[in-house]
Design an enzyme around this catalytic site. Structure first.
Site, mmCIF file in Angstrom:
data_model
loop_
_atom_site.group_PDB
_atom_site.id
_atom_site.type_symbol
_atom_site.label_atom_id
_atom_site.label_comp_id
_atom_site.label_asym_id
_atom_site.label_seq_id
_atom_site.Cartn_x
_atom_site.Cartn_y
_atom_site.Cartn_z
ATOM 1 N N ARG A 173 0.938 -1.086 0.140
ATOM 2 C CA ARG A 173 0.075 0.206 -0.036
ATOM 3 C C ARG A 173 0.557 0.889 -0.113
ATOM 4 O O ARG A 173 0.676 1.772 -0.321
ATOM 5 C CB ARG A 173 -0.737 -0.107 1.436
ATOM 6 C CG ARG A 173 -2.271 0.827 0.899
ATOM 7 C CD ARG A 173 -3.057 1.160 2.355
ATOM 8 N NE ARG A 173 -2.594 1.815 3.340
ATOM 9 C CZ ARG A 173 -2.357 1.517 4.449
ATOM 10 N NH1 ARG A 173 -2.413 -0.023 4.856
ATOM 11 N NH2 ARG A 173 -1.806 1.776 5.601
ATOM 12 N N ASP A 175 -5.277 19.428 -13.475
ATOM 13 C CA ASP A 175 -6.041 18.064 -14.757
ATOM 14 C C ASP A 175 -5.415 18.322 -15.499
ATOM 15 O O ASP A 175 -5.363 18.888 -16.507
ATOM 16 C CB ASP A 175 -7.196 17.827 -14.330
ATOM 17 C CG ASP A 175 -7.639 16.733 -14.530
ATOM 18 O OD1 ASP A 175 -7.321 16.387 -15.194
ATOM 19 O OD2 ASP A 175 -9.041 16.059 -14.468
HETATM 20 C C1 LIG Z 1 -10.772 15.091 -17.217
HETATM 21 C C2 LIG Z 1 -11.128 14.309 -16.319
HETATM 22 N N1 LIG Z 1 -10.335 14.186 -14.880
HETATM 23 C C3 LIG Z 1 -10.226 13.128 -13.821
HETATM 24 C C4 LIG Z 1 -11.165 12.329 -14.184
HETATM 25 C C5 LIG Z 1 -11.658 11.086 -12.945
HETATM 26 O O1 LIG Z 1 -11.191 10.072 -14.271
HETATM 27 P P1 LIG Z 1 -11.564 8.867 -13.359
HETATM 28 O O2 LIG Z 1 -12.196 8.309 -14.097
HETATM 29 O O3 LIG Z 1 -10.014 7.839 -13.872
HETATM 30 O O4 LIG Z 1 -11.304 8.901 -11.945
HETATM 31 C C6 LIG Z 1 -11.387 12.429 -15.553
HETATM 32 C C7 LIG Z 1 -12.722 11.193 -15.950
HETATM 33 O O5 LIG Z 1 -13.554 11.642 -17.214
HETATM 34 C C8 LIG Z 1 -11.517 13.088 -16.694
HETATM 35 O O6 LIG Z 1 -12.717 13.465 -17.866
#
Ligand SMILES: Cc1ncc(COP(=O)(O)O)c(C=O)c1O
Length: 401
Positions: free
Chosen positions: A63, A188
């Site tokens: 983990r 992100d």
């Molecule tokens: C831009 C973006 N960030 C985060 C996520 C979340 O990722 P996960 O579905 O792998 O948890 C998504 C999922 O569609 C996404 O499009």
């Protein structure tokens, strides 16, 4: 542990292939070993305690870290050009763990409105329950963002290009604002990947990914990743160990394999997307195309194009478009498509299409969606790696003459 083989100054593709954690791998294998052990044995108590001290690399319980995860993390960190990476069981685990590693009750975070729906849910409905105040700011309203910041603002969260409007946010400007106000920038980078955009180079603090998308790239895994400098990532690693959302060894190994071809896949994704965006822009039944590489029709679009040019290597492979005839016609197009599949998610080898009103934005009222620019006739296309001519032909028969 021996240092990773490829230096950061080597090319992206070289780092993707030669940046594993060990050199050479056991048995002189050229690919990393897949180690499934949940725990590890020690020669002495001293050796065990020494390993447990090393919160970044110590392998004593999976983990915390496992060899296959460390290999994939080293590879991703080298591709990102940063100190460290951490892998998670999903993109949402990467997002929530990274944010929770920075905030506590009494803190404040500012968030741009155009972010992934799951992250919206976390910031709107979960963080406030833990005493963290959240302010929503219109994406790209930099003055509004500065007004929202307070002494207790610990983080600013955003993404670029955004989904589904594909807005571009100025990374350098955001870094400057964050630094001036002492707030960490969490970003992100899922839609761009480290191949097209390196946010840490612009001065941001931490990056998160849904690795489910382009990083894994084959629509066969759910995974997340976080990257950043060593100090930043130490907190992320400690928080991951507490919340427990670590990736499993098999998935980590598959990520290592996928990363080796990320550059080649992204180039082809981008080639296909450019051809399809140009086709859609000419189609009489398409009212508007949202793609960072499309020709600008106004000064503000031109500024967005310039920004994309400055901070991205290419324009990515997500295209949103609005069809004439609204939702009914959009439904018809989707149902007539034969090659392009109806499905959520993005970033895989196959092309996928979805109407945001049925997927990412289904919980919003129509007026709320329209305020974000998402009309009833909007379609979001994740352009895959098929022959571009076949994708165009499929769109042609679905859109009709
Ligand atoms: C831009 C973006 N960030 C985060 C996520 C979340 O990722 P996960 O579905 O792998 O948890 C998504 C999922 O569609 C996404 O499009």
């Amino acid at each position: 542990m021996k240092p990773p083989k490829a230096e950061n100054r080597s090319g992206f593709e070289t780092r993707a292939i030669h940046s594993g954690e060990e050199n050479p791998y056991p048995y002189r294998a050229v690919t990393p070993p897949m180690v499934f052990s949940s725990t590890y044995r020690f020669e002495s108590i001293g050796a065990m305690l020494e390993t447990m001290q090393d919160s970044r690399r110590g392998i004593y319980y999976s983990r915390r870290h496992h060899p296959t995860g460390l290999d994939a993390e080293a590879r991703l960190a080298r591709m990102e050009g940063c100190g460290e990476a951490a892998l998670f069981a999903s993109g949402m685990a990467a997002i929530t763990t990274t944010v929770l590693s920075r905030v506590q009750a009494g803190d404040h975070v500012a968030v741009f409105k155009d972010i992934y729906g799951g992250a919206v849910n976390f910031f709107a409905n979960v963080l406030p329950r833990y005493g963290v105040d959240v302010t929503w700011v219109d994406t790209n309203d930099y003055a509004g963002l500065e007004e929202a910041l307070r002494p207790e603002t610990k983080a600013i969260y955003f993404e670029s290009p955004t989904n589904p409007m594909l807005k571009i946010v100025d990374l350098e400007r955001m870094a400057e604002i964050g630094q001036r106000h002492g707030a960490a920038l969490i970003f992100d980078n899922t839609l761009a990947t480290p191949y097209l955009q390196r946010p840490l180079d612009w001065g941001l603090d931490g990056v998160v990914y849904s690795a489910t998308k382009y990083l894994c790239g084959h629509s066969d895994m759910i995974m997340g990743a976080a990257t950043g400098g060593a100090e930043w990532m130490a907190k992320v690693h400690d928080t991951r160990y507490i919340y427990g959302g670590v990736v499993d060894p098999h998935s980590a190994w598959l990520l290592s394999r996928s990363l080796t071809t990320l550059a080649m896949r992204m180039e082809r994704h981008c080639d296909n997307a450019e051809q399809i965006a140009a086709y859609l822009a000419r189609h009489p039944r398409v009212e508007r195309v949202y793609f960072p590489g499309s020709a600008a029709r106004s000064r503000s679009e031109l500024a967005q194009r310039d920004l994309a040019q400055r901070q991205m290597k290419r324009h990515g492979a997500m295209i949103s478009f609005e069809v004439a005839g609204g939702g009914d016609f959009a439904d018809r197009v989707v149902e007539r498509l034969k090659l392009i599949a109806l499905g959520v998610s993005l970033g895989g080898i196959e092309s996928l299409i979805v109407e945001p009103r049925y997927a990412t934005h289904r919980r919003m009222a129509r007026e709320q969606r329209e305020a974000l620019g998402i009309g009833e006739g909007m379609l979001r296309l994740s352009v895959g790696l098929e022959s571009a001519d076949d994708l165009v032909a499929d769109l042609e028969q679905a859109l009709g003459a």
